[in-house]
Each structure stands twice: as C-alpha cells, then as structure tokens.
Motif scaffolding. Structure first.
Motif, PDB file in Angstrom:
ATOM      1  N   ILE A  36       0.849  -1.194   0.000  1.00 33.71           N
ATOM      2  CA  ILE A  36       0.000   0.000   0.000  1.00 33.71           C
ATOM      3  C   ILE A  36       0.884   1.244   0.000  1.00 33.71           C
ATOM      4  CG2 ILE A  36      -1.792   1.258   1.258  1.00 33.71           C
ATOM      5  CD1 ILE A  36      -2.578  -1.437   2.531  1.00 33.71           C
ATOM      6  N   ARG A  37       0.569   2.186  -0.922  1.00 36.78           N
ATOM      7  CA  ARG A  37       1.315   3.457  -1.008  1.00 36.78           C
ATOM      8  C   ARG A  37       0.381   4.616  -0.673  1.00 36.78           C
ATOM      9  NH1 ARG A  37       2.660   3.423  -6.062  1.00 36.78           N
ATOM     10  NH2 ARG A  37       1.050   4.919  -6.758  1.00 36.78           N
ATOM     11  N   PRO A  38       0.735   5.455   0.315  1.00 36.86           N
ATOM     12  CA  PRO A  38      -0.127   6.586   0.672  1.00 36.86           C
ATOM     13  C   PRO A  38       0.133   7.817  -0.211  1.00 36.86           C
ATOM     14  CG  PRO A  38       1.701   6.431   2.208  1.00 36.86           C
ATOM     15  CD  PRO A  38       1.858   5.268   1.250  1.00 36.86           C
ATOM     16  N   VAL A  39      -0.892   8.625  -0.340  1.00 37.64           N
ATOM     17  CA  VAL A  39      -0.751   9.945  -0.966  1.00 37.64           C
ATOM     18  C   VAL A  39      -0.454  10.931   0.157  1.00 37.64           C
ATOM     19  CG1 VAL A  39      -1.904  11.739  -2.291  1.00 37.64           C
ATOM     20  CG2 VAL A  39      -2.335   9.332  -2.807  1.00 37.64           C
ATOM     21  N   VAL A  40       0.695  11.585   0.103  1.00 34.26           N
ATOM     22  CA  VAL A  40       1.114  12.456   1.201  1.00 34.26           C
ATOM     23  C   VAL A  40       0.248  13.719   1.217  1.00 34.26           C
ATOM     24  CG1 VAL A  40       3.017  13.759   2.197  1.00 34.26           C
ATOM     25  CG2 VAL A  40       3.463  11.579   1.046  1.00 34.26           C
ATOM     26  N   ALA A  41      -0.346  13.962   2.385  1.00 31.33           N
ATOM     27  CA  ALA A  41      -1.167  15.161   2.567  1.00 31.33           C
ATOM     28  C   ALA A  41      -1.139  15.556   4.023  1.00 31.33           C
ATOM     29  CB  ALA A  41      -2.599  14.917   2.098  1.00 31.33           C
ATOM     30  N   ASN A  42      -1.191  16.840   4.293  1.00 31.18           N
ATOM     31  CA  ASN A  42      -1.161  17.342   5.666  1.00 31.18           C
ATOM     32  C   ASN A  42      -2.518  17.168   6.331  1.00 31.18           C
ATOM     33  OD1 ASN A  42       1.483  18.212   5.228  1.00 31.18           O
ATOM     34  ND2 ASN A  42       0.831  20.247   4.549  1.00 31.18           N
ATOM     35  N   SER A  43      -2.490  16.905   7.647  1.00 34.50           N
ATOM     36  CA  SER A  43      -3.698  16.822   8.473  1.00 34.50           C
ATOM     37  C   SER A  43      -4.768  15.960   7.825  1.00 34.50           C
ATOM     38  CB  SER A  43      -4.247  18.245   8.735  1.00 34.50           C
ATOM     39  OG  SER A  43      -3.257  19.068   9.314  1.00 34.50           O
ATOM     40  N   THR A  44      -4.379  14.759   7.420  1.00 32.54           N
ATOM     41  CA  THR A  44      -5.279  13.852   6.696  1.00 32.54           C
ATOM     42  C   THR A  44      -5.381  12.523   7.427  1.00 32.54           C
ATOM     43  OG1 THR A  44      -4.699  14.892   4.596  1.00 32.54           O
ATOM     44  CG2 THR A  44      -5.693  12.709   4.483  1.00 32.54           C
ATOM     45  N   LEU A  45      -6.607  11.978   7.446  1.00 35.30           N
ATOM     46  CA  LEU A  45      -6.848  10.680   8.081  1.00 35.30           C
ATOM     47  C   LEU A  45      -6.615   9.558   7.066  1.00 35.30           C
ATOM     48  CD1 LEU A  45      -7.935   9.040  10.531  1.00 35.30           C
ATOM     49  CD2 LEU A  45     -10.216   9.270   9.484  1.00 35.30           C
ATOM     50  N   TYR A  46      -5.759   8.594   7.445  1.00 35.10           N
ATOM     51  CA  TYR A  46      -5.492   7.409   6.626  1.00 35.10           C
ATOM     52  C   TYR A  46      -6.020   6.184   7.394  1.00 35.10           C
ATOM     53  CZ  TYR A  46      -2.184  10.470   4.209  1.00 35.10           C
ATOM     54  OH  TYR A  46      -1.608  11.521   3.508  1.00 35.10           O
ATOM     55  N   THR A  47      -6.825   5.373   6.741  1.00 33.89           N
ATOM     56  CA  THR A  47      -7.422   4.229   7.423  1.00 33.89           C
ATOM     57  C   THR A  47      -7.266   2.958   6.598  1.00 33.89           C
ATOM     58  OG1 THR A  47      -9.076   5.617   8.511  1.00 33.89           O
ATOM     59  CG2 THR A  47      -9.527   3.254   8.424  1.00 33.89           C
ATOM     60  N   ILE A  48      -6.764   1.910   7.263  1.00 32.04           N
ATOM     61  CA  ILE A  48      -6.696   0.567   6.676  1.00 32.04           C
ATOM     62  C   ILE A  48      -7.586  -0.323   7.524  1.00 32.04           C
ATOM     63  CG2 ILE A  48      -5.233  -1.412   6.150  1.00 32.04           C
ATOM     64  CD1 ILE A  48      -2.889   0.515   5.811  1.00 32.04           C
ATOM     65  N   THR A  49      -8.574  -0.949   6.903  1.00 32.10           N
ATOM     66  CA  THR A  49      -9.502  -1.815   7.621  1.00 32.10           C
ATOM     67  C   THR A  49      -9.183  -3.268   7.313  1.00 32.10           C
ATOM     68  OG1 THR A  49     -11.225  -0.125   7.495  1.00 32.10           O
ATOM     69  CG2 THR A  49     -11.918  -2.368   8.020  1.00 32.10           C
ATOM     70  N   ILE A  50      -8.856  -4.016   8.357  1.00 34.34           N
ATOM     71  CA  ILE A  50      -8.487  -5.431   8.214  1.00 34.34           C
ATOM     72  C   ILE A  50      -9.491  -6.270   8.988  1.00 34.34           C
ATOM     73  CG2 ILE A  50      -6.732  -7.178   8.687  1.00 34.34           C
ATOM     74  CD1 ILE A  50      -4.624  -5.034   8.329  1.00 34.34           C
ATOM     75  N   ASP A  51     -10.149  -7.175   8.281  1.00 39.08           N
ATOM     76  CA  ASP A  51     -11.169  -8.041   8.886  1.00 39.08           C
ATOM     77  C   ASP A  51     -12.193  -7.223   9.675  1.00 39.08           C
ATOM     78  OD1 ASP A  51     -10.145 -10.395   7.840  1.00 39.08           O
ATOM     79  OD2 ASP A  51      -8.796 -10.722   9.534  1.00 39.08           O
ATOM     80  N   GLY A  52     -12.582  -6.056   9.106  1.00 38.38           N
ATOM     81  CA  GLY A  52     -13.626  -5.229   9.707  1.00 38.38           C
ATOM     82  C   GLY A  52     -13.162  -4.296  10.795  1.00 38.38           C
ATOM     83  N   VAL A  53     -11.879  -4.351  11.177  1.00 44.56           N
ATOM     84  CA  VAL A  53     -11.349  -3.485  12.238  1.00 44.56           C
ATOM     85  C   VAL A  53     -10.513  -2.381  11.598  1.00 44.56           C
ATOM     86  CG1 VAL A  53      -9.944  -3.360  14.319  1.00 44.56           C
ATOM     87  CG2 VAL A  53     -11.328  -5.401  13.853  1.00 44.56           C
ATOM     88  N   ALA A  54     -10.888  -1.118  11.823  1.00 47.74           N
ATOM     89  CA  ALA A  54     -10.208   0.020  11.221  1.00 47.74           C
ATOM     90  C   ALA A  54      -8.931   0.349  11.997  1.00 47.74           C
ATOM     91  CB  ALA A  54     -11.136   1.225  11.186  1.00 47.74           C
ATOM     92  N   ARG A  55      -7.837   0.557  11.262  1.00 51.59           N
ATOM     93  CA  ARG A  55      -6.550   0.976  11.835  1.00 51.59           C
ATOM     94  C   ARG A  55      -6.197   2.307  11.174  1.00 51.59           C
ATOM     95  NH1 ARG A  55      -6.048  -3.233  15.677  1.00 51.59           N
ATOM     96  NH2 ARG A  55      -6.785  -5.148  14.674  1.00 51.59           N
ATOM     97  N   SER A  56      -6.103   3.378  11.964  1.00 51.93           N
ATOM     98  CA  SER A  56      -6.002   4.722  11.384  1.00 51.93           C
ATOM     99  C   SER A  56      -4.775   5.470  11.882  1.00 51.93           C
ATOM    100  CB  SER A  56      -7.255   5.536  11.707  1.00 51.93           C
ATOM    101  OG  SER A  56      -8.419   4.909  11.199  1.00 51.93           O
ATOM    102  N   TYR A  57      -4.400   6.476  11.081  1.00 50.20           N
ATOM    103  CA  TYR A  57      -3.340   7.408  11.437  1.00 50.20           C
ATOM    104  C   TYR A  57      -3.668   8.743  10.794  1.00 50.20           C
ATOM    105  CZ  TYR A  57       1.119   9.867  11.323  1.00 50.20           C
ATOM    106  OH  TYR A  57       2.109  10.823  11.446  1.00 50.20           O
ATOM    107  N   THR A  58      -3.494   9.822  11.537  1.00 54.08           N
ATOM    108  CA  THR A  58      -3.739  11.167  11.019  1.00 54.08           C
ATOM    109  C   THR A  58      -2.414  11.903  10.909  1.00 54.08           C
ATOM    110  OG1 THR A  58      -5.922  11.214  12.059  1.00 54.08           O
ATOM    111  CG2 THR A  58      -4.984  13.326  11.377  1.00 54.08           C
ATOM    112  N   SER A  59      -2.111  12.391   9.724  1.00 52.29           N
ATOM    113  CA  SER A  59      -0.854  13.098   9.499  1.00 52.29           C
ATOM    114  C   SER A  59      -0.895  14.491  10.135  1.00 52.29           C
ATOM    115  CB  SER A  59      -0.581  13.223   7.999  1.00 52.29           C
ATOM    116  OG  SER A  59      -1.602  13.980   7.369  1.00 52.29           O
TER     117      SER A  59
END
Length: 483
Positions: free
Chosen positions: A146-169
């Motif tokens: 997975i490659r992210p698009v770099v952006a400021n103050s942005t929420l990135y979420t990967i959902t695995i087996d229905g569970v969301a894993r997030s990070y905010t830049s």
C-alpha cells in the motif's frame, strides 16, 4: 519329525528329505506287490527320472504352502499379503502423496486463476498445480503493498477483517511519517507489517487470508491471494520459501506468484519395512482421546506425514518443556498445518489444551473458533559412509548391484525412524550385512544441522547418534556413500 503346521510353527521338508521319503515309499510298495528285481533310483535312471519329477512338484507345493502360512503374519508377509495381514487392526498402507504448498497469486482485482493452472519451481524446475479456482481480491488478501498519498492533516485508514486501523498526518506530513504511523497502527492486527520507505506491506502467514479495505488516499499497488497447490508428481518434491515464482499457465490479470511458506513434502508409497513399523499402532487408530490414538490418527488421516510424536503434561503446573497444565504436545513432520490441526482437534480429549509454536484456528461444527497448537521437529541431517570388503571365493558372492542395494537398505532403515528416534549404529550395520557376500564393513555416521555444507572426514564416527525428543533424523540418497 512332523512336517507342516506343528506346535512349534511351520516345518517345511527340503528337497533331499522329500526325495528320500518318495524313494522309500516306492521301494516299499514295489516289494509289497512282489517286485524282486533291483530298483535303481539314481537321477539318470528310469525310476530316478520319475522320482525327481514328482520331487520337484512336491517341493514347489511345500514352498508355496509355507509362503501362504507366513503371509498371514505382518512380520513375515510382504507386498499385497502384508496389506491384508495388517488390515485386521485397521491399518492400511500409506499411498504415494504429492507435496503441497500455499501460493500467493498476485494480480489485478477480480482475476480468476483457474484450477490446475501451473507454476514452476525456479530452482528444481518441478511443476505444481493450483488445486481449485482462485479469485484474486481484497476480500481474501494474503499479501498487499500500500502506497499513501502524502497530505497534511489527513486521516489514513486501513480496515483489516472489519477493524479500522487509522493514522492522522500532521501539518508537515512526510511519506516516512505516514508509513511509520500507519505501520504502528496496523501491527496490532497480528499480521506481518514491513516498510521499505516507499510503501507499506501487510502479509499473513502464507496460507491464511484477511479482508482489506483502504481509504481513497491509499493505493493498493500489489495484491495477492493465497491458493493451495500440489506437485504434479508424487514423492518428496521440495520447494523452499520463494522458489515457486514462475507462472507456466498464462492468465490475463495474473501477474506473478510466490510462496511465503516452504512446501509440505509428499512421499512415495509406504514400503513394507515402514508399514511393519507402523502396524503396531494400528489398533489405536480405532480409538480417540489417548496419546497412541492421537498419533495413529494423525499418521493415517493426514497426507504427507513422515513422523509423529505426542507428549502430554497431565499435571496442574507448567512442565520443564513449557507445556501448560493438562495439555498435549504434538511434534509432527510433514503434512499441511490446517489438516494436522483439524485432526488434533477431532481426536484429542475435550477440554485438553494444546502446545506448540505453530498456531492454527479450527472451526467446530457450531461455528466456534479453537486455537490448536503443535510443533515441527528440528531436522538432523545424517551422513553415512560405508567401506565394504566383499567375499571373493566360496558359495556366497557379492551381487553386481550390491553397493546400490546396501545404500537402499540404509535409506529404508533411516526413513523408518520417527521423531526422537536415535540412529543406532548396529541396526544399520545389520542393513549392510543383509546383502549377501559382505565380508566386513566400515560404517560411520556424521550429523549436521543443515543439508549443506558436507561434514569433514574427521566428523565421521562408528557410533550411535542421539536424537532429542523434538528432533528427527533425516536421511537422503545424496548423503549416503557406499564404496
């Protein structure tokens, strides 16, 4: 002495004894009817030719009768007769089986890879076939980049087996920060997460899959789905991690292939010697919830099994090997993880825990998940050198293929050893002398923890090799030298 079936076993008269009996009976009968002339019974006489004709036929009948008698017992039967003799305890000869492995099929979402599609081992050039049609998709992900698009103050979420894993830049986002933050969040999923500085890689154990969803600011650059494949030819066909990487059957949208796990090696059909060794456990196969029954059922019900040993801790505390209280510990070589775990679950006692480094989830008939654990044995690679002195005169002669027969005997003896079974020097010396015409033999062993490099000459010794409980002695024709 009586012939045939006697209280001490079967007694077969030999040809000279049969001839002497027939001669005696013929002479007695001829004299009884008044024949007074000399009776010549030499082999070249008329009576001798008649006598020898019947002697040969009767000898053949006695030999056949003896063979039928001994064909009833596993210790003396062979071939189909051995199969029938051991069947009374529920044992059947293990047939030849194919090696199996879980592949990861990489390609475009929704690509269907048909059943029997082939891949090739880039090292050994062996061919493997995918067992069932497999659809590459995020709904059954085994490996994804997975490659992210770099952006400021942005929420990135990967959902695995229905569970969301997030990070905010933050307001000064960088690619490294986003990859690091996302990676830390996804690690909690229990899957392997790596970061190469450009993209994030998430992968399962090589056989299991998970569902994957990402937000639009994340791009899935590589997607792989697991699929079970088997070697086309039966036998111990090997495939180390990463070797199955060549696509033979071209399918649009199927880009590449790999294996994150080594193959579970198959086997040739069980030999007579191996079947006799396993026969003693046959009666236990009919039961369950005991150590012998658990071992016997794993051996017979899981394809590709080479050796099994079962331990238990029936105490109320953890034992010295780390086994939890009231648990069984299965150490098994060969077979697929999922099939082994299913058999352990089916035949262990209810409420009993399992122990080991390999963890597999098994779903019961009610849909509930159960964690089943077991271990793989540590291989000890055995090297054999035999220098044979042959008999050059006399009745017993060394056969032209004697060296290869000795090597085959050693391989058969070694292959019959199970988990934790020591390599006994005297038994292998007996395997050497079972070939006629051997006057003496200098037999030596060496042992290594890896198949290469070969040991030095000073590492060989004429002594036993001790194999620990969680180890298995591994023999191979390439490591047996007979001269």
């Amino acid at each position: 002495m009586a012939d045939g079936v006697t209280p001490t076993g079967f007694v077969r008269p030999r040809l000279p004894e049969i001839r002497a009996t027939i001669v005696e009976s013929l002479v007695t009968r001829l004299r009884a009817v008044g024949y007074t002339d000399p009776i010549e019974t030499r082999p070249d006489s008329l009576f001798g030719l008649l006598i020898d004709t019947f002697v040969e036929r009767e000898t053949a009948l006695w030999e056949q009768t003896e063979a039928v008698y001994y064909a009833m017992y596993p210790s003396s039967a062979s071939g189909p007769q051995l199969d029938r003799a051991v069947s009374f305890t529920g044992v059947t000869r293990l047939p030849a089986s194919q090696s199996s492995v879980y592949l990861i099929l990489y390609g475009t979402e929704a690509t269907v890879v048909p059943a029997l599609s082939q891949v090739r081992n880039s090292v050994t050039q062996t061919l493997w076939e995918i067992e069932t049609a497999t659809t590459i998709g995020a709904g059954a992900t085994g490996d994804a980049s997975i490659r992210p698009v770099v952006a400021n103050s942005t929420l990135y979420t990967i959902t695995i087996d229905g569970v969301a894993r997030s990070y905010t830049s933050d307001v000064t986002a960088t690619l490294a920060e986003i990859l690091g933050g996302l990676g830390a969040a996804v690690t909690a999923s229990g899957h392997t997460v790596t970061n190469d500085g450009a993209q994030l890689r998430i992968r399962a154990n090589g056989r299991e899959s998970f569902t994957l969803q990402v937000t639009p600011n994340l791009h899935i650059t590589r997607l792989g789905t697991p699929a079970l494949a088997r070697a086309i030819d039966p036998g111990a066909v090997t495939a180390a991690i990463g070797e199955l990487n060549m696509i033979v059957t071209l399918v649009p949208g199927w880009d590449s292939v790999g294996n994150l796990q080594a193959a579970s090696t198959g086997r040739l059909a069980e030999t007579d010697a191996q079947l006799r060794t396993r026969y003693r456990s046959g009666v236990y196969q009919l039961g369950a919830a005991t150590l012998p029954a658990l071992q016997a059922n794993i051996e017979s019900r899981v394809a590709g099994i080479y050796a099994v040993k079962v331990f238990e801790n029936d105490s109320d505390t953890t034992d010295g090997a780390g086994r939890p209280p009231h648990s069984v510990h299965v150490v098994v070589e060969g077979g697929l993880d999922a099939e082994i775990a299913r058999t352990i679950f089916d035949y262990k006692a209810a409420g009993i825990d399992t122990h080991g480094a390999v963890l597999v989830e098994v779903v019961d008939s009610e849909g509930a998940d159960h964690d089943i654990r077991f271990d793989r044995p540590t291989p000890r690679y055995i090297w054999v050198k035999v220098v044979v002195t042959v008999i050059t005169s006399g009745e017993e002669t060394f056969p032209p293929d004697g060296l290869s027969r000795i090597a085959a005997n050693i391989l058969a003896e070694g292959s019959a050893l199970g988990v934790g079974r020591d390599v006994i020097w005297q038994r292998f010396l007996q395997a050497v002398h079972s070939v006629g015409g051997v006057a003496s033999a200098d037999l030596k062993f060496a042992v290594t923890s890896a198949p290469t490099p070969a040991p030095s000459s000073g590492d060989y010794a004429a002594s036993n090799i001790t194999i620990a409980d969680f180890e298995v002695a591994r023999f191979d024709p390439s490591r047996i030298e007979v001269t």
